[in-house]
Write a protein that holds these residues in place. Structure first.
Motif, PDB file in Angstrom:
ATOM      1  N   ILE A   1       0.932  -1.304  -0.100  1.00 51.23           N
ATOM      2  CA  ILE A   1      -0.019  -0.116   0.063  1.00 51.23           C
ATOM      3  C   ILE A   1       0.974   1.099   0.004  1.00 51.23           C
ATOM      4  N   ASP A   2       0.508   2.127  -0.960  1.00 54.03           N
ATOM      5  CA  ASP A   2       1.374   3.392  -1.097  1.00 54.03           C
ATOM      6  C   ASP A   2       0.564   4.403  -0.839  1.00 54.03           C
ATOM      7  N   PHE A   3       0.810   5.162   0.335  1.00 52.27           N
ATOM      8  CA  PHE A   3      -0.049   6.370   0.756  1.00 52.27           C
ATOM      9  C   PHE A   3       0.025   7.555  -0.249  1.00 52.27           C
ATOM     10  N   GLY A   4       1.300   7.346  -1.151  1.00 54.02           N
ATOM     11  CA  GLY A   4       1.350   8.521  -2.041  1.00 54.02           C
ATOM     12  C   GLY A   4       0.319   8.469  -3.262  1.00 54.02           C
ATOM     13  N   ILE A   5       0.170   7.445  -3.624  1.00 51.94           N
ATOM     14  CA  ILE A   5      -0.815   7.008  -4.557  1.00 51.94           C
ATOM     15  C   ILE A   5      -2.142   7.329  -4.194  1.00 51.94           C
ATOM     16  N   ILE A   6      -2.442   6.986  -2.628  1.00 58.03           N
ATOM     17  CA  ILE A   6      -3.856   7.123  -2.520  1.00 58.03           C
ATOM     18  C   ILE A   6      -4.072   8.519  -2.116  1.00 58.03           C
ATOM     19  N   VAL A   7      -3.174   9.487  -1.900  1.00 58.92           N
ATOM     20  CA  VAL A   7      -3.458  11.109  -1.510  1.00 58.92           C
ATOM     21  C   VAL A   7      -3.325  12.005  -2.919  1.00 58.92           C
ATOM     22  N   ASP A   8      -2.760  11.325  -3.986  1.00 59.53           N
ATOM     23  CA  ASP A   8      -2.392  11.944  -4.993  1.00 59.53           C
ATOM     24  C   ASP A   8      -3.475  12.836  -5.419  1.00 59.53           C
ATOM     25  N   GLY A   9      -4.826  12.143  -5.749  1.00 63.36           N
ATOM     26  CA  GLY A   9      -5.610  12.812  -6.243  1.00 63.36           C
ATOM     27  C   GLY A   9      -6.456  13.759  -5.313  1.00 63.36           C
ATOM     28  N   ALA A  10      -6.130  13.633  -4.034  1.00 72.04           N
ATOM     29  CA  ALA A  10      -6.743  14.509  -2.711  1.00 72.04           C
ATOM     30  C   ALA A  10      -5.909  15.694  -2.852  1.00 72.04           C
ATOM     31  N   VAL A  11      -4.849  15.745  -3.056  1.00 67.91           N
ATOM     32  CA  VAL A  11      -3.673  16.833  -3.013  1.00 67.91           C
ATOM     33  C   VAL A  11      -4.179  17.825  -4.359  1.00 67.91           C
ATOM     34  N   ILE A  12      -4.361  17.225  -5.235  1.00 70.59           N
ATOM     35  CA  ILE A  12      -4.663  17.985  -6.507  1.00 70.59           C
ATOM     36  C   ILE A  12      -6.106  18.665  -6.367  1.00 70.59           C
ATOM     37  N   MET A  13      -6.886  17.913  -6.038  1.00 70.41           N
ATOM     38  CA  MET A  13      -8.364  18.445  -5.702  1.00 70.41           C
ATOM     39  C   MET A  13      -8.344  19.546  -4.547  1.00 70.41           C
ATOM     40  N   THR A  14      -7.651  19.333  -3.607  1.00 72.19           N
ATOM     41  CA  THR A  14      -7.600  20.384  -2.665  1.00 72.19           C
ATOM     42  C   THR A  14      -6.970  21.790  -3.044  1.00 72.19           C
ATOM     43  N   GLU A  15      -5.622  21.395  -3.639  1.00 71.43           N
ATOM     44  CA  GLU A  15      -4.834  22.346  -4.011  1.00 71.43           C
ATOM     45  C   GLU A  15      -5.676  23.252  -5.105  1.00 71.43           C
ATOM     46  N   ASN A  16      -6.529  22.769  -5.897  1.00 75.16           N
ATOM     47  CA  ASN A  16      -7.258  23.518  -6.818  1.00 75.16           C
ATOM     48  C   ASN A  16      -8.451  24.262  -6.134  1.00 75.16           C
ATOM     49  N   ILE A  17      -8.984  23.655  -5.432  1.00 73.75           N
ATOM     50  CA  ILE A  17      -9.861  24.288  -4.526  1.00 73.75           C
ATOM     51  C   ILE A  17      -9.442  25.592  -3.755  1.00 73.75           C
ATOM     52  N   MET A  18      -8.319  25.364  -3.070  1.00 72.26           N
ATOM     53  CA  MET A  18      -7.427  26.740  -2.308  1.00 72.26           C
ATOM     54  C   MET A  18      -7.094  27.600  -3.413  1.00 72.26           C
ATOM     55  N   ARG A  19      -6.828  27.222  -4.546  1.00 75.10           N
ATOM     56  CA  ARG A  19      -6.307  28.289  -5.545  1.00 75.10           C
ATOM     57  C   ARG A  19      -7.580  29.177  -6.089  1.00 75.10           C
ATOM     58  N   HIS A  20      -8.774  28.391  -6.312  1.00 74.51           N
ATOM     59  CA  HIS A  20      -9.941  29.221  -6.570  1.00 74.51           C
ATOM     60  C   HIS A  20     -10.423  30.053  -5.795  1.00 74.51           C
ATOM     61  N   LEU A  21     -10.376  29.404  -4.360  1.00 77.16           N
ATOM     62  CA  LEU A  21     -11.200  30.362  -3.221  1.00 77.16           C
ATOM     63  C   LEU A  21     -10.128  31.629  -2.760  1.00 77.16           C
ATOM     64  N   SER A  22      -8.784  31.383  -3.084  1.00 75.21           N
ATOM     65  CA  SER A  22      -7.915  32.437  -2.791  1.00 75.21           C
ATOM     66  C   SER A  22      -7.661  33.472  -3.801  1.00 75.21           C
ATOM     67  N   ALA A  23      -8.250  33.050  -4.890  1.00 78.29           N
ATOM     68  CA  ALA A  23      -8.059  34.171  -6.225  1.00 78.29           C
ATOM     69  C   ALA A  23      -9.548  34.804  -6.188  1.00 78.29           C
ATOM     70  N   ARG A  24     -10.617  34.259  -5.872  1.00 81.97           N
ATOM     71  CA  ARG A  24     -12.000  35.003  -6.223  1.00 81.97           C
ATOM     72  C   ARG A  24     -12.243  35.497  -4.780  1.00 81.97           C
ATOM     73  N   ARG A  25     -11.789  35.075  -3.609  1.00 77.97           N
ATOM     74  CA  ARG A  25     -12.038  35.684  -2.388  1.00 77.97           C
ATOM     75  C   ARG A  25     -13.582  35.856  -2.148  1.00 77.97           C
ATOM     76  N   VAL A  26     -14.306  34.831  -2.358  1.00 81.12           N
ATOM     77  CA  VAL A  26     -15.987  34.769  -2.241  1.00 81.12           C
ATOM     78  C   VAL A  26     -16.056  33.876  -0.987  1.00 81.12           C
ATOM     79  N   ARG A  27     -17.474  34.152  -0.509  1.00 79.03           N
ATOM     80  CA  ARG A  27     -17.843  33.569   0.549  1.00 79.03           C
ATOM     81  C   ARG A  27     -19.406  32.989   0.270  1.00 79.03           C
ATOM     82  N   GLY A  28     -19.920  32.307   1.438  1.00 82.63           N
ATOM     83  CA  GLY A  28     -21.370  31.934   1.398  1.00 82.63           C
ATOM     84  C   GLY A  28     -21.618  30.916   0.172  1.00 82.63           C
ATOM     85  N   GLN A  29     -22.861  31.273  -0.676  1.00 81.80           N
ATOM     86  CA  GLN A  29     -23.310  30.422  -1.733  1.00 81.80           C
ATOM     87  C   GLN A  29     -22.388  30.454  -2.718  1.00 81.80           C
ATOM     88  N   GLN A  30     -21.753  31.738  -2.954  1.00 81.90           N
ATOM     89  CA  GLN A  30     -20.750  31.920  -4.112  1.00 81.90           C
ATOM     90  C   GLN A  30     -19.400  31.065  -3.924  1.00 81.90           C
TER      91      GLN A  30
END
Length: 235
Positions: A58-87
């Motif tokens: 079992i390789d934890f790197g393979i397991i969390v690979d997609g999760a890292v990409i997803m989380t980093e992309n969400i952080m990038r969008h939220l930090s760039a747009r600076r939106v709250r609530g439903q937006q």
């Protein structure tokens, strides 16, 4: 189990260093136990025991690979747009849909690597098939959780837009990587020639290395066998 826990803690520490956001590191780290739980449930249904053969690869790197990409992309969008609530919720959905397709294709490519192992028969099948099944189940569970759970957790933990901060470790690694990348782009034949040389070297090493089904294990044990004559005394 101890090795699994230590590996998960080590991955969490490395994630916090690279993502430079504890909330993001915790979101990604949640995928590890849940994907293993997903794999354990189906292992129990298929009658596969949890042992060194099934859990050792079992390789934890393979397991969390997609999760890292997803989380980093969400952080990038939220930090760039600076939106709250439903937006912010809509922005998380947009960020998740943006990487869902390449993440799915990446998991399918990883799965194809283990397809030949699933076709093994006889003793090699008994040895290596549980490993392939366990890894495949863990990766499938990680993908399902990445596409569903991580966006939900992000909407709760990122109610305030995350700051766009770069990890000092990544900042330190960026300069030599930028220099190396610029050199490869200016002289594209060098990386191609290097890759070809490594391929030839690996083929040569494969031919000269010894080949055996299972390696000999020297555990330091001493076996002593004594034979007595059938007709002699045994006192």
């Amino acid at each position: 189990m101890k090795n699994l826990v230590e590996g998960a803690l080590l991955v969490t520490i490395l994630l916090s260093l690279f993502l430079y956001n504890m909330r993001a590191a915790l979101i990604v780290a949640v995928i590890i136990p849940l994907s293993l739980l997903f794999a354990f449930v189906f292992m129990d249904l298929r009658g596969i025991p949890a042992n060194l053969l099934s859990l050792g690869a079992i390789d934890f790197g393979i397991i969390v690979d997609g999760a890292v990409i997803m989380t980093e992309n969400i952080m990038r969008h939220l930090s760039a747009r600076r939106v709250r609530g439903q937006q912010a919720i809509r922005e998380v959905q947009h960020a998740a849909l943006e990487v869902a397709r390449p993440l799915t294709f990446g998991v399918l490519i990883i799965m194809t690597v283990y397809v030949p192992i699933l076709t093994f028969q006889r003793i090699e099948g008994k040895l290596f098939r549980p490993m392939a099944v366990t890894i495949a189940l863990a990766v499938i569970g990680a993908l399902a959780l990445t596409l569903t759970l991580i966006p939900v957790l992000a909407t709760f933990l990122f109610r305030r837009p995350p700051g766009e901060r770069e990890s000092p470790l990544l900042r330190w690694l960026r300069r030599p990587y930028a220099w190396l990348l610029a050199g490869c782009v200016r002289r594209p034949l060098l990386p191609v020639a290097g890759a070809a040389a490594l391929l030839v070297l690996s083929c040569f090493a494969f031919m000269v290395l010894g080949k055996e089904f299972l390696p000999e294990l020297d555990k330091g044990d001493l076996w002593l066998r004594v034979k007595f004559p059938v007709w002699g005394p045994r006192s």
